[in-house]
Design a protein around this motif. Sequence first.
Motif, PDB file in Angstrom:
ATOM      1  N   GLY A  13      -2.794   5.140 -16.559  1.00 48.01           N
ATOM      2  CA  GLY A  13      -2.500   4.568 -15.249  1.00 48.01           C
ATOM      3  C   GLY A  13      -3.197   3.238 -15.071  1.00 48.01           C
ATOM      4  O   GLY A  13      -4.267   3.004 -15.634  1.00 48.01           O
ATOM      5  N   PHE A  16      -7.066   2.987 -13.709  1.00 46.93           N
ATOM      6  CA  PHE A  16      -7.793   4.243 -13.856  1.00 46.93           C
ATOM      7  C   PHE A  16      -8.842   4.056 -14.949  1.00 46.93           C
ATOM      8  O   PHE A  16      -8.515   3.648 -16.060  1.00 46.93           O
ATOM      9  CB  PHE A  16      -6.855   5.382 -14.240  1.00 46.93           C
ATOM     10  CG  PHE A  16      -5.890   5.805 -13.155  1.00 46.93           C
ATOM     11  CD1 PHE A  16      -5.852   5.171 -11.931  1.00 46.93           C
ATOM     12  CD2 PHE A  16      -5.024   6.840 -13.373  1.00 46.93           C
ATOM     13  CE1 PHE A  16      -4.962   5.554 -10.940  1.00 46.93           C
ATOM     14  CE2 PHE A  16      -4.131   7.243 -12.397  1.00 46.93           C
ATOM     15  CZ  PHE A  16      -4.101   6.598 -11.183  1.00 46.93           C
ATOM     16  N   ASN A  53     -10.704   4.469 -21.042  1.00 47.94           N
ATOM     17  CA  ASN A  53      -9.617   5.410 -20.766  1.00 47.94           C
ATOM     18  C   ASN A  53      -9.619   6.616 -21.700  1.00 47.94           C
ATOM     19  O   ASN A  53      -8.675   7.374 -21.720  1.00 47.94           O
ATOM     20  CB  ASN A  53      -8.264   4.705 -20.824  1.00 47.94           C
ATOM     21  CG  ASN A  53      -7.937   4.187 -22.205  1.00 47.94           C
ATOM     22  OD1 ASN A  53      -8.797   4.140 -23.068  1.00 47.94           O
ATOM     23  ND2 ASN A  53      -6.712   3.808 -22.417  1.00 47.94           N
ATOM     24  N   LYS A  76      -7.105  14.598 -11.389  1.00 44.76           N
ATOM     25  CA  LYS A  76      -5.843  13.847 -11.292  1.00 44.76           C
ATOM     26  C   LYS A  76      -4.925  14.346 -12.398  1.00 44.76           C
ATOM     27  O   LYS A  76      -4.783  13.715 -13.444  1.00 44.76           O
ATOM     28  CB  LYS A  76      -6.129  12.355 -11.461  1.00 44.76           C
ATOM     29  CG  LYS A  76      -4.964  11.458 -11.136  1.00 44.76           C
ATOM     30  CD  LYS A  76      -4.905  11.179  -9.658  1.00 44.76           C
ATOM     31  CE  LYS A  76      -4.013   9.988  -9.384  1.00 44.76           C
ATOM     32  NZ  LYS A  76      -3.930   9.707  -7.965  1.00 44.76           N
ATOM     33  N   LYS A  82       6.133   9.641 -13.722  1.00 46.47           N
ATOM     34  CA  LYS A  82       5.660   8.449 -14.438  1.00 46.47           C
ATOM     35  C   LYS A  82       4.692   8.778 -15.572  1.00 46.47           C
ATOM     36  O   LYS A  82       4.437   7.945 -16.422  1.00 46.47           O
ATOM     37  CB  LYS A  82       4.974   7.486 -13.469  1.00 46.47           C
ATOM     38  CG  LYS A  82       5.920   6.837 -12.489  1.00 46.47           C
ATOM     39  CD  LYS A  82       5.183   5.813 -11.665  1.00 46.47           C
ATOM     40  CE  LYS A  82       6.122   5.129 -10.695  1.00 46.47           C
ATOM     41  NZ  LYS A  82       5.415   4.177  -9.835  1.00 46.47           N
ATOM     42  N   LYS A  84       1.439   9.407 -15.147  1.00 44.78           N
ATOM     43  CA  LYS A  84       0.091   8.935 -14.834  1.00 44.78           C
ATOM     44  C   LYS A  84      -0.829  10.118 -14.579  1.00 44.78           C
ATOM     45  O   LYS A  84      -0.398  11.158 -14.103  1.00 44.78           O
ATOM     46  CB  LYS A  84       0.104   8.067 -13.585  1.00 44.78           C
ATOM     47  CG  LYS A  84       0.771   6.743 -13.744  1.00 44.78           C
ATOM     48  CD  LYS A  84       0.671   5.984 -12.439  1.00 44.78           C
ATOM     49  CE  LYS A  84       1.281   4.619 -12.527  1.00 44.78           C
ATOM     50  NZ  LYS A  84       1.135   3.901 -11.256  1.00 44.78           N
TER      51      LYS A  84
END
Length: 102
Positions: A13, A16, A53, A76, A82, A84
Amino acid sequence: MEAKFFRFLKIVGIGFKARAESEGRLLFLKLGYSHEVELTVPPAVRVFCFKNNTICCTGIDKQRVHQFAAAVRSCKPPEVYKGKGIMYIDEVIKKKQGKKSK
């Protein structure tokens, strides 16, 4: 501490990010909320961030490593439109088709 069990997580994302502090005792996540999510790592687990990430959870107790990795992922979870969110490295997300326009 010799680490025997690993669990790698990937953050997907824009904007992120993750960072580990205090020798792998604290994990800070920027996940698009108005605040940073702060997670305290259990005693038998260590956390490393290779890039901003990629998160690596390691430890000698398999159950605790996987439990903490699941707690990080639940902050999350990956969304189906998408892709993400936070997912395991070997996880495959089956994406749904969006709304069709006429």
